[in-house]
Design an enzyme around this catalytic site. Structure first.
Site, mmCIF file in Angstrom:
data_model
loop_
_atom_site.group_PDB
_atom_site.id
_atom_site.type_symbol
_atom_site.label_atom_id
_atom_site.label_comp_id
_atom_site.label_asym_id
_atom_site.label_seq_id
_atom_site.Cartn_x
_atom_site.Cartn_y
_atom_site.Cartn_z
ATOM 1 N N ASP A 180 0.867 -1.166 0.000
ATOM 2 C CA ASP A 180 0.000 0.000 0.000
ATOM 3 C C ASP A 180 0.911 1.226 0.000
ATOM 4 O OD1 ASP A 180 -2.366 1.621 0.422
ATOM 5 O OD2 ASP A 180 -1.668 1.829 2.479
ATOM 6 N N ASP A 200 -1.270 -0.982 6.176
ATOM 7 C CA ASP A 200 -1.420 -0.526 7.562
ATOM 8 C C ASP A 200 -2.830 -0.081 7.922
ATOM 9 O OD1 ASP A 200 -1.448 1.918 6.098
ATOM 10 O OD2 ASP A 200 -0.863 2.992 7.914
ATOM 11 N N ASP A 254 -6.882 -1.998 4.152
ATOM 12 C CA ASP A 254 -5.911 -3.017 3.726
ATOM 13 C C ASP A 254 -6.254 -4.398 4.261
ATOM 14 O OD1 ASP A 254 -4.278 -1.185 2.339
ATOM 15 O OD2 ASP A 254 -3.321 -0.578 4.205
#
Length: 641
Positions: free
Chosen positions: A311, A503, A507
């Site tokens: 990410d 995080d 996600d």
């Protein structure tokens, strides 16, 4: 002495074997003929019967071990009159359990230490200022507690004292103490320094950081790696080979003793102990480095990772805006513009305002007080600073107050905060989400560790994503993705296993579907941590490299330990088949092989040569950046292993 007595009580078969050996020695010297033989033989057959019962239970449970070799070795040595060798095999089997417990205990000591150190007591402040001790489970959000010198912070909280130093090594793997100031967040489980401090509780014990780690560790300890089950299955062909060699030795020599002598050295400990010990050592070393691996199977997956997806926000970047540059339009200098902007923005709660104030303080600029502050939500703030009218915000908002506002070209991903002073346009403060200092080193380190492809999966616009990717060396960029699109992207990856690092709450789905989900848990969401297979407790992306390295090292050591055991056992079987290795000598030689394999498996608790070389390379890069830039490399120190 007490520890010896405790050991003998806990491992009663070991105690019984030693006592029978002592009695057998006495009978051998001063007893009736054959008394020692019958005593030892009966005891050995009883041990074989117990072992056979356990073997049948394991087979019913679907676990294939090598107990059949051990049982056959005991029975055959008794039948051919090698009763002392039978007793040594009994000692090997019973002592192997004790040796496994010791080795596994040593391997998991960092994990166990986390559980044992869980805070139990909190010092609650009463309304009259006195302090009373209460169980940590009774502490509630909002109340104040006292943390005495060198005590654990019982729950997550905010520091109320002026400043303090804390040791967070058991939580994050960071070896150096960290300094905290009033208002800073504190993690439960960190160790206070030399002075008592006041802390306001922000989370109950069950929701605090340390309790989250404890639950992760318990989950990790209860797991069994697929590699260990694979080792169980390896025992089946090894058993066949051992019986084949023993049978041929008996057939070719015509001596039944050869059959027993071969089987005595065909009970390798590695298939029972070495792999689990290596995995516990690897998981323990991960915890020591601030990386909680939830299961042994995850270490095996980490060792084979071929694709790593990230990410962007909060993972490859810090997830918070910072001042990238200050463009000047009038006669004021960049520092003065930033100082005036901070003077106005310090009264705003907007994230961009906080970034401007933080940048001014980091540069040690004077931030004067402002008067007549007026904030227009989502547009900007106006105020008076040292008698001058200052307006800060969007270009359209500032243009209504001053003249000369112009459109300043910004790089992809940057946001401009415009500043007007005394009726004239002063300039623009460009803000952006800062790339982590360790990001480039992380990507390079992953490639050196065997990762073929790195990917960025982000919901940001493509120009921003590609601009960031170009600066850090990402191989594959996917932008404008919703959470479900990230899941599809990970599922479509062909170079597997694939590791996903994220995080945030969004996600969690993609972390769950990846072969290895890694959550940046230091500041990430609980949902992400629960969905992930690995949780990084330190706010340091480079720990992903450590996780892959530890997985590779663990698997390598485990296979080496098994290879050493099988190799030595095969050589000893061939020597015994040739009639050159008496049963009693072979039994003791097998003990040496077992001990060697366990000690080798424990090497997984230490970094290998490749890891040390990689760490030296990173340390050299950091030192070079400090010399050339004259500033720290980043916000997070890369602590040595």
């Amino acid at each position: 002495m007490a520890s010896v007595v405790g050991f003998l009580r806990e491992y009663r078969v070991v105690t019984a074997t030693l006592l029978v050996g002592l009695l057998g020695g006495i009978l051998e010297l001063a007893g009736p003929p054959d008394a020692a033989r019958w005593t030892i033989s009966v005891f050995a057959l009883v041990v074989a019967a117990l072992q056979a019962r356990g073997m049948i239970a394991d087979l019913r449970a679907g676990s294939y071990g090598i107990d059949l070799l051990a049982v056959t070795a005991i029975v055959s040595t008794v039948l051919v009159g090698e009763y002392w060798a039978a007793l040594v095999v009994c000692l090997m089997l019973s002592g192997g359990e004790a040796l496994e417990d010791y080795a596994a205990g040593r391997a998991r000591r960092e994990l166990s230490a986390l559980l044992e150190r869980a805070p139990q007591i909190g010092h609650r402040f009463l309304p009259d200022g006195t302090v009373v001790d209460v169980p940590v489970t009774e502490l509630v959000v909002g109340e104040e507690v006292l943390v005495k010198p060198h005590e654990l912070v019982p729950v997550d909280g905010v520091l109320l004292s002026e400043d303090a130093t804390f040791d967070e090594s058991s939580l994050t793997g960071e070896s150096l103490p960290v300094d905290r100031r009033r208002g800073d967040d504190l993690l439960s489980g960190s160790v206070n320094g030399g002075e008592a401090v006041r802390v306001r509780v922000t989370a109950a014990a069950a929701d605090s950081q340390y309790q989250r780690i404890v639950e992760l560790v318990r989950e990790a300890q209860d797991s069994k790696a697929p590699f260990v089950r694979l080792a169980d299955r390896v025992a089946v062909p090894f058993t066949v080979v051992a019986f084949l060699i023993a049978g041929l030795a008996w057939f070719l020599s015509g001596e039944a003793t050869r059959f027993a002598e071969v089987l005595v050295v065909a009970t390798p400990c590695p298939l029972i102990i070495a792999a689990p010990v290596a995995f516990m050592a690897g998981m323990s070393r991960s915890a020591r480095n601030g990386v909680i691996v939830k299961g042994g199977g995850t270490l095996e997956q980490l060792s084979r990772v071929r694709t790593v997806a990230f990410d962007k926000t909060g993972t490859l970047t810090y997830g918070t805006p910072h001042v990238a540059r200050v463009d000047v339009a009038d006669g004021l200098g960049p520092d003065e513009i930033l100082s005036l902007a901070a003077a106005v923005e310090q009264y705003s709660s907007h994230p961009l305002a906080a970034a401007i104030v933080a940048a001014a303080r980091e540069r040690r600029l004077t931030v004067p007080a402002a008067t007549d502050v007026e904030e227009v939500t989502a547009h900007g703030v106006r105020a008076r600073v040292d008698g001058r009218a200052v307006v800060v915000g969007k270009a359209s908002f500032v243009a209504d107050e001053v003249s000369g506002v112009r459109d300043v070209p910004l790089e992809p991903g940057q946001t401009g905060v415009h500043v007007g002073v005394a009726g004239r346009y002063a300039g623009v403060v460009a803000l952006a989400d800062e790339i982590r200092a360790e990001t480039s080193e992380t990507l390079a380190g992953l490639h050196r560790a065997g990762v073929r492809t790195t990917m960025m999966l982000t919901g940001d616009a493509e120009p921003t994503a590609r601009h960031i990717a170009a600066g850090i060396g990402i191989d594959d960029v996917r932008a404008g993705l919703l959470p479900e699109h990230k899941v599809d992207a990970v599922r479509a990856v062909t170079a597997r296993p694939v590791m996903m690092v994220g995080d945030g709450v969004n996600d969690a789905p993609v972390l769950a579907v990846a072969d290895v989900g890694v959550a940046m848990g230091a500041k990430g969401s609980t949902a992400a941590s629960e969905s992930a297979d690995v949780v990084i407790m330190l706010d340091d992306l480079y720990r992903t490299v450590r996780a892959v390295q530890i997985g590779r090292r663990t698997m390598r050591v485990a296979w080496q330990a098994i290879g050493i055991g099988l190799g030595f056992s095969l050589v000893l079987m061939l020597v015994a088949a040739a009639g050159l290795l008496p049963a009693i000598v072979g039994a003791w030689m097998q003990e040496v092989v077992d001990l060697t394999c366990i000690l080798w498996a424990l090497l997984a608790s230490r970094p290998g040569r490749e890891e040390r070389a990689e760490q030296n390379r990173v340390e050299a890069l950091r030192a070079e950046r400090v010399r050339t830039a004259g500033a720290p490399v980043g916000r997070t120190e890369l602590a040595r292993q």
